[in-house]
Design an enzyme around this catalytic site. Structure first.
Site, PDB file in Angstrom:
ATOM      1  CE1 TYR A  93       2.858  65.099  58.367  1.00 21.81           C
ATOM      2  CE2 TYR A  93       3.569  62.811  58.498  1.00 21.81           C
ATOM      3  CZ  TYR A  93       3.815  64.153  58.691  1.00 21.81           C
ATOM      4  OH  TYR A  93       5.017  64.550  59.225  1.00 21.81           O
TER       5      TYR A  93
ATOM      6  CG  LEU B  22      -7.567  53.976  44.800  1.00 20.00           C
ATOM      7  CD1 LEU B  22      -7.857  55.367  45.289  1.00 20.00           C
ATOM      8  CD2 LEU B  22      -6.093  53.651  44.964  1.00 20.00           C
TER       9      LEU B  22
ATOM     10  CB  SER C 186       6.802  51.135  54.922  1.00 16.32           C
ATOM     11  OG  SER C 186       7.260  51.007  56.239  1.00 16.32           O
TER      12      SER C 186
ATOM     13  CE1 TYR D  51       0.821  50.604  56.280  1.00 15.84           C
ATOM     14  CE2 TYR D  51       2.731  50.243  57.712  1.00 15.84           C
ATOM     15  CZ  TYR D  51       2.107  50.942  56.695  1.00 15.84           C
ATOM     16  OH  TYR D  51       2.775  51.961  56.064  1.00 15.84           O
TER      17      TYR D  51
ATOM     18  CE  LYS E  87       2.408  50.892  52.852  1.00 14.82           C
ATOM     19  NZ  LYS E  87       1.666  51.682  51.876  1.00 14.82           N
TER      20      LYS E  87
HETATM   21  N1  NAD Z   1       3.273  58.070  57.931  1.00 12.63           N
HETATM   22  C1  NAD Z   1       4.164  57.093  58.017  1.00 12.63           C
HETATM   23  O1  NAD Z   1       4.832  56.954  59.038  1.00 12.63           O
HETATM   24  C2  NAD Z   1       4.404  56.163  56.846  1.00 12.63           C
HETATM   25  C3  NAD Z   1       5.560  55.389  56.822  1.00 12.63           C
HETATM   26  C4  NAD Z   1       5.763  54.513  55.748  1.00 12.63           C
HETATM   27  C5  NAD Z   1       4.815  54.427  54.734  1.00 12.63           C
HETATM   28  N2  NAD Z   1       3.695  55.185  54.804  1.00 12.63           N
HETATM   29  C6  NAD Z   1       2.684  55.049  53.735  1.00 12.63           C
HETATM   30  O2  NAD Z   1       2.516  56.303  53.101  1.00 12.63           O
HETATM   31  C7  NAD Z   1       1.166  56.440  52.650  1.00 12.63           C
HETATM   32  C8  NAD Z   1       0.611  57.751  53.175  1.00 12.63           C
HETATM   33  O3  NAD Z   1       0.712  57.762  54.587  1.00 12.63           O
HETATM   34  P1  NAD Z   1       0.170  58.953  55.477  1.00 12.63           P
HETATM   35  O4  NAD Z   1       0.965  58.953  56.728  1.00 12.63           O
HETATM   36  O5  NAD Z   1       0.064  60.173  54.660  1.00 12.63           O
HETATM   37  O6  NAD Z   1      -1.274  58.371  55.818  1.00 12.63           O
HETATM   38  P2  NAD Z   1      -2.706  59.093  55.794  1.00 12.63           P
HETATM   39  O7  NAD Z   1      -3.655  58.146  56.440  1.00 12.63           O
HETATM   40  O8  NAD Z   1      -2.595  60.462  56.317  1.00 12.63           O
HETATM   41  O9  NAD Z   1      -3.001  59.156  54.222  1.00 12.63           O
HETATM   42  C9  NAD Z   1      -3.601  58.097  53.519  1.00 12.63           C
HETATM   43  C10 NAD Z   1      -4.769  58.685  52.748  1.00 12.63           C
HETATM   44  O10 NAD Z   1      -5.397  57.631  51.991  1.00 12.63           O
HETATM   45  C11 NAD Z   1      -6.807  57.793  52.130  1.00 12.63           C
HETATM   46  N3  NAD Z   1      -7.376  56.451  51.885  1.00 12.63           N
HETATM   47  C12 NAD Z   1      -7.294  55.360  52.678  1.00 12.63           C
HETATM   48  N4  NAD Z   1      -7.898  54.316  52.076  1.00 12.63           N
HETATM   49  C13 NAD Z   1      -8.363  54.772  50.883  1.00 12.63           C
HETATM   50  C14 NAD Z   1      -9.073  54.171  49.807  1.00 12.63           C
HETATM   51  N5  NAD Z   1      -9.431  52.881  49.835  1.00 12.63           N
HETATM   52  N6  NAD Z   1      -9.404  54.940  48.745  1.00 12.63           N
HETATM   53  C15 NAD Z   1      -9.057  56.252  48.695  1.00 12.63           C
HETATM   54  N7  NAD Z   1      -8.380  56.861  49.691  1.00 12.63           N
HETATM   55  C16 NAD Z   1      -8.035  56.130  50.764  1.00 12.63           C
HETATM   56  C17 NAD Z   1      -7.032  58.353  53.517  1.00 12.63           C
HETATM   57  O11 NAD Z   1      -8.262  59.024  53.633  1.00 12.63           O
HETATM   58  C18 NAD Z   1      -5.839  59.294  53.643  1.00 12.63           C
HETATM   59  O12 NAD Z   1      -6.157  60.584  53.156  1.00 12.63           O
HETATM   60  C19 NAD Z   1       0.428  55.207  53.151  1.00 12.63           C
HETATM   61  O13 NAD Z   1       0.374  54.269  52.099  1.00 12.63           O
HETATM   62  C20 NAD Z   1       1.308  54.697  54.260  1.00 12.63           C
HETATM   63  O14 NAD Z   1       1.193  53.314  54.442  1.00 12.63           O
HETATM   64  C21 NAD Z   1       3.466  56.059  55.828  1.00 12.63           C
END
Ligand code: NAD
Length: 342
Positions: free
Chosen positions: A12, A60, A125, A150, A154
């Protein structure tokens, strides 16, 4: 042209950031295992930007494949989104969360040091402030104890990165502490497409609006807030994406090891009920909801003081609450079932 490795770039926030990077002239290589995303997001990003993204389908956790990416490409910097992110699921599967999020980051750091790639933007986060911090959150508050495994990943990753920086490895880190990203690119072509039942408020509202789910459950109506529902700092995902570009540019001007954390939020809290009402007002679509009992681990209210990001990175939000609602709805109504399985 600078080349950036974006881990988790099909997700996302990643896909919106890749779009911003391409529009800003960066070359982008994405590595993603597609465990929570679709390849289609990047196909659409390429169409929107009229530029190509190099895609590596790998986890990864696979150190050799990750290293191979660094052998093939000369990266100037890395943006690290990849990881698992569902708070509730992390309570059920702590081992999976600690393993995936920590080992992925350790592998990435090993590769970066091995190939002398020093500049890292990390997706952190607001959860790292823990449960007793005073609001608005400022970056000088200590790291707290997060309410879920989770969140703890972080906190731990921030600590690990700080220690790698302190050991004079040359690493330069900007940890971006996101508040509550919502919305979608104005094109309506890319957006949030959670697998299964959405964990977050906005995709849940959008799926109720489009008829995919019957009713929204609002967790808790008796919090010490104005209307009794939790208050959060919602930020448009395209503003968040811009924050990464600003952070990369700022890192590009730095010449010594450093670790800096930046809050990325609007600074204005809205209640859950307020968001539901805003969605109805700005889209004209009604939302069926119930207020149910509180959910474990939810804080009553928190929001960001993002003045540090404004002063140092020159970043500030441009999108309004109305934009967040309309853009979410454009994405969801154009794509009622999210990305097609192609
Ligand atoms: N969306 C939120 O509300 C929010 C808030 C704070 C922090 N974050 C952080 O931002 C980052 C992105 O969040 P998002 O909402 O886009 O999530 P998301 O799940 O849409 O994106 C994460 C991506 O990482 C990929 N992924 C997961 N594990 C993997 C691995 N081991 N190797 C390769 N790819 C892998 C997934 O396929 C996905 O495309 C995350 O680290 C999340 O913790 C998100």
């Amino acid at each position: 042209m600078k080349k950036v490795l974006v881990t988790g770039g099909a997700g996302y926030i990643g896909s919106h950031t890749v779009l911003s990077l391409l529009k800003d002239g960066y070359n982008v290589v994405v590595i993603d295992d597609l465990s929570n995303s679709s390849r289609e997001s990047l196909t659409r990003v390429e169409a929107l930007a009229q530029r190509k993204v190099e895609f590596i389908h790998a986890s990864l956790l696979d150190y050799d494949k990750l290293c191979a990416a660094f052998t093939t490409h000369q990266f100037d910097s890395v943006i690290h989104f990849a990881g698992l992110k569902a708070v509730g699921e992390s309570i059920e599967k702590p081992l999976e969360y600690y393993y995936t999020n920590l080992v992925s980051t350790l592998n990435l750091c090993q590769c970066m040091l091995k190939f002398s790639v020093n500049k890292l933007v990390f997706s952190s986060s607001a959860t790292v402030y823990g449960q007793g911090a005073s609001v608005p959150y400022t970056e000088d508050l200590p790291l707290g104890r997060a309410a879920s495994p989770y969140g703890q990943t972080k906190v731990m990753i921030e600590q690990i990165l700080q220690e790698i920086v302190a050991s004079k490895t040359g690493l330069q880190v900007a940890s971006l502490r996101y508040f509550n990203p919502i919305g979608a690119d104005i094109s309506g072509q890319i957006g949030e497409d959670p697998l299964g039942i959405p964990n977050n408020l906005m995709p849940f509202i959008a799926q109720v609006a489009v008829g995919k789910r019957d009713k929204l459950a609002i967790f808790g109506g008796d919090y010490p807030t104005e209307d009794g529902t939790c208050e959060r700092d919602y930020i448009h995902v395209s503003d968040l994406a811009k924050g990464h570009i600003k952070a990369l540019k700022w890192l590009g001007e730095q010449h010594h090891s450093l670790y800096e954390a930046f809050n990325l939020g609007t600074g204005t809290p809205y209640s859950v009920l307020g968001i539901v009402k805003a969605f109805i007002e700005y889209t004209g679509v009604d939302i069926n909801f119930d207020i149910v009992k509180r959910r474990d681990g939810d804080l009553a209210a928190f929001w960001a003081d993002s003045s540090k990001a404004k002063a140092i990175l020159g970043w500030q939000c441009k999108y309004t609450l109305a934009d967040m609602m309309k853009d979410t709805w454009r994405w969801q109504s154009n794509n009622p079932n999210g990305y097609p399985n192609v």
